[in-house]
Scaffold this motif. Sequence first.
Motif, PDB file in Angstrom:
ATOM      1  N   PHE A  86     -23.447 -31.001  -5.475  1.00 36.91           N
ATOM      2  CA  PHE A  86     -24.074 -31.683  -6.610  1.00 36.91           C
ATOM      3  C   PHE A  86     -23.412 -33.020  -6.877  1.00 36.91           C
ATOM      4  O   PHE A  86     -24.078 -34.046  -7.037  1.00 36.91           O
ATOM      5  N   TRP A  87     -22.095 -33.025  -6.937  1.00 39.14           N
ATOM      6  CA  TRP A  87     -21.366 -34.268  -7.236  1.00 39.14           C
ATOM      7  C   TRP A  87     -21.540 -35.283  -6.113  1.00 39.14           C
ATOM      8  O   TRP A  87     -21.651 -36.490  -6.368  1.00 39.14           O
ATOM      9  N   LEU A  88     -21.579 -34.800  -4.874  1.00 38.04           N
ATOM     10  CA  LEU A  88     -21.802 -35.704  -3.745  1.00 38.04           C
ATOM     11  C   LEU A  88     -23.182 -36.342  -3.834  1.00 38.04           C
ATOM     12  O   LEU A  88     -23.325 -37.565  -3.667  1.00 38.04           O
ATOM     13  N   LEU A  89     -24.205 -35.540  -4.103  1.00 32.92           N
ATOM     14  CA  LEU A  89     -25.556 -36.073  -4.251  1.00 32.92           C
ATOM     15  C   LEU A  89     -25.660 -37.003  -5.445  1.00 32.92           C
ATOM     16  O   LEU A  89     -26.384 -38.005  -5.402  1.00 32.92           O
ATOM     17  N   LEU A 131     -37.020 -31.509 -16.606  1.00 39.25           N
ATOM     18  CA  LEU A 131     -36.766 -30.230 -17.262  1.00 39.25           C
ATOM     19  C   LEU A 131     -37.841 -29.195 -16.939  1.00 39.25           C
ATOM     20  O   LEU A 131     -37.545 -28.058 -16.570  1.00 39.25           O
ATOM     21  N   ILE A 132     -39.091 -29.600 -17.065  1.00 40.40           N
ATOM     22  CA  ILE A 132     -40.191 -28.646 -16.902  1.00 40.40           C
ATOM     23  C   ILE A 132     -40.463 -28.355 -15.433  1.00 40.40           C
ATOM     24  O   ILE A 132     -40.660 -27.197 -15.046  1.00 40.40           O
ATOM     25  N   GLU A 133     -40.476 -29.373 -14.590  1.00 40.89           N
ATOM     26  CA  GLU A 133     -40.779 -29.159 -13.176  1.00 40.89           C
ATOM     27  C   GLU A 133     -39.712 -28.324 -12.489  1.00 40.89           C
ATOM     28  O   GLU A 133     -40.022 -27.475 -11.645  1.00 40.89           O
ATOM     29  N   GLU A 134     -38.456 -28.539 -12.831  1.00 40.86           N
ATOM     30  CA  GLU A 134     -37.401 -27.731 -12.218  1.00 40.86           C
ATOM     31  C   GLU A 134     -37.495 -26.271 -12.665  1.00 40.86           C
ATOM     32  O   GLU A 134     -37.295 -25.350 -11.864  1.00 40.86           O
ATOM     33  N   PHE A 135     -37.811 -26.055 -13.930  1.00 38.77           N
ATOM     34  CA  PHE A 135     -37.940 -24.689 -14.431  1.00 38.77           C
ATOM     35  C   PHE A 135     -39.043 -23.936 -13.691  1.00 38.77           C
ATOM     36  O   PHE A 135     -38.862 -22.779 -13.292  1.00 38.77           O
ATOM     37  N   PHE A 194     -33.874 -30.819  -4.254  1.00 38.77           N
ATOM     38  CA  PHE A 194     -33.721 -30.057  -5.489  1.00 38.77           C
ATOM     39  C   PHE A 194     -33.766 -28.552  -5.207  1.00 38.77           C
ATOM     40  O   PHE A 194     -33.041 -27.776  -5.826  1.00 38.77           O
ATOM     41  N   GLY A 195     -34.632 -28.145  -4.278  1.00 44.12           N
ATOM     42  CA  GLY A 195     -34.690 -26.737  -3.903  1.00 44.12           C
ATOM     43  C   GLY A 195     -33.414 -26.286  -3.215  1.00 44.12           C
ATOM     44  O   GLY A 195     -32.886 -25.199  -3.505  1.00 44.12           O
ATOM     45  N   ASN A 203     -28.245 -22.153  -9.671  1.00 41.64           N
ATOM     46  CA  ASN A 203     -28.217 -22.706 -11.030  1.00 41.64           C
ATOM     47  C   ASN A 203     -29.270 -23.806 -11.112  1.00 41.64           C
ATOM     48  O   ASN A 203     -29.367 -24.644 -10.213  1.00 41.64           O
ATOM     49  N   LEU A 204     -30.057 -23.829 -12.192  1.00 45.03           N
ATOM     50  CA  LEU A 204     -31.085 -24.863 -12.334  1.00 45.03           C
ATOM     51  C   LEU A 204     -30.538 -26.174 -12.883  1.00 45.03           C
ATOM     52  O   LEU A 204     -31.186 -27.211 -12.730  1.00 45.03           O
ATOM     53  N   TRP A 205     -29.374 -26.152 -13.506  1.00 37.01           N
ATOM     54  CA  TRP A 205     -28.875 -27.384 -14.125  1.00 37.01           C
ATOM     55  C   TRP A 205     -28.596 -28.514 -13.133  1.00 37.01           C
ATOM     56  O   TRP A 205     -28.947 -29.668 -13.410  1.00 37.01           O
ATOM     57  N   PRO A 206     -27.961 -28.284 -11.979  1.00 37.99           N
ATOM     58  CA  PRO A 206     -27.707 -29.405 -11.069  1.00 37.99           C
ATOM     59  C   PRO A 206     -28.972 -30.149 -10.647  1.00 37.99           C
ATOM     60  O   PRO A 206     -29.024 -31.382 -10.707  1.00 37.99           O
ATOM     61  N   GLY A 207     -30.004 -29.414 -10.209  1.00 32.88           N
ATOM     62  CA  GLY A 207     -31.251 -30.062  -9.815  1.00 32.88           C
ATOM     63  C   GLY A 207     -31.944 -30.726 -10.977  1.00 32.88           C
ATOM     64  O   GLY A 207     -32.529 -31.809 -10.833  1.00 32.88           O
TER      65      GLY A 207
END
Length: 222
Positions: A86-89, A131-135, A194-195, A203-207
């Motif tokens: 996540f941090w690298l991206l 927020l919505i699309e990732e969920f 993102f997937g 975890n959904l938060w990073p994406g």
Amino acid sequence: MQKYKQWSFKTFYGNYLIFWLVWLVAQEYLKNIQTQYVTGMINDLANVGIKTVVWLAFGFVWLHRTRGQLWLSKQQLYNRRFPFEFWLLFVILGGYLFLSMWFRHHGLYVTPHPFTKAGGNFLTVTLAAGLIEEFVFRGFFCNFLLTRLRPIKALVIQTLLFQAIHFPIYWAEGLSLMGWAANVSTVLPLGFVFGWLFYRSRNLWPGTILHCGWDTAVFLFI
């Protein structure tokens, strides 16, 4: 407690098709009402409201009906796992966006009209989309597929579904062929990233953070 049947792939894709058609109708409705207002804020709120109702309604129903059939339960989707990837991206995508802004505008730039019709839909782009699309797409579609397919196949399919749900938006906005190509060349790889990040972090938060950050930077600075 009410029990639901196990979802087959036929049920899975059938529900996606219904969702896609509903979103197509919603985009047509938004296209019609957006010609009736002068400022962009009313359109922005209408977009956020309709997307929230349509997408979250489907998302919560799907998660409820497929509970016990998912890679992660609804309660496990949001947590504190932020892997190194996540941090690298975050650094790579942030650097790419900064350079894109610099080369396009020959310096620092911020869009002058973020809340007007000329500027676009600020809340829709910067917050609601991520927020919505990732969920819905990582939280349900990718989550469901990961229990039935090899990870790479699941990630590719959810990427294609994610790309396809953007087509009604491109159609409603009247994009040219070049506009379609430009958007697909961005949305397709990002959908996979993102997937993959959801798969790596569970975890959904990073994406979600990267998604919101990307859309906000493109909207405001590029």
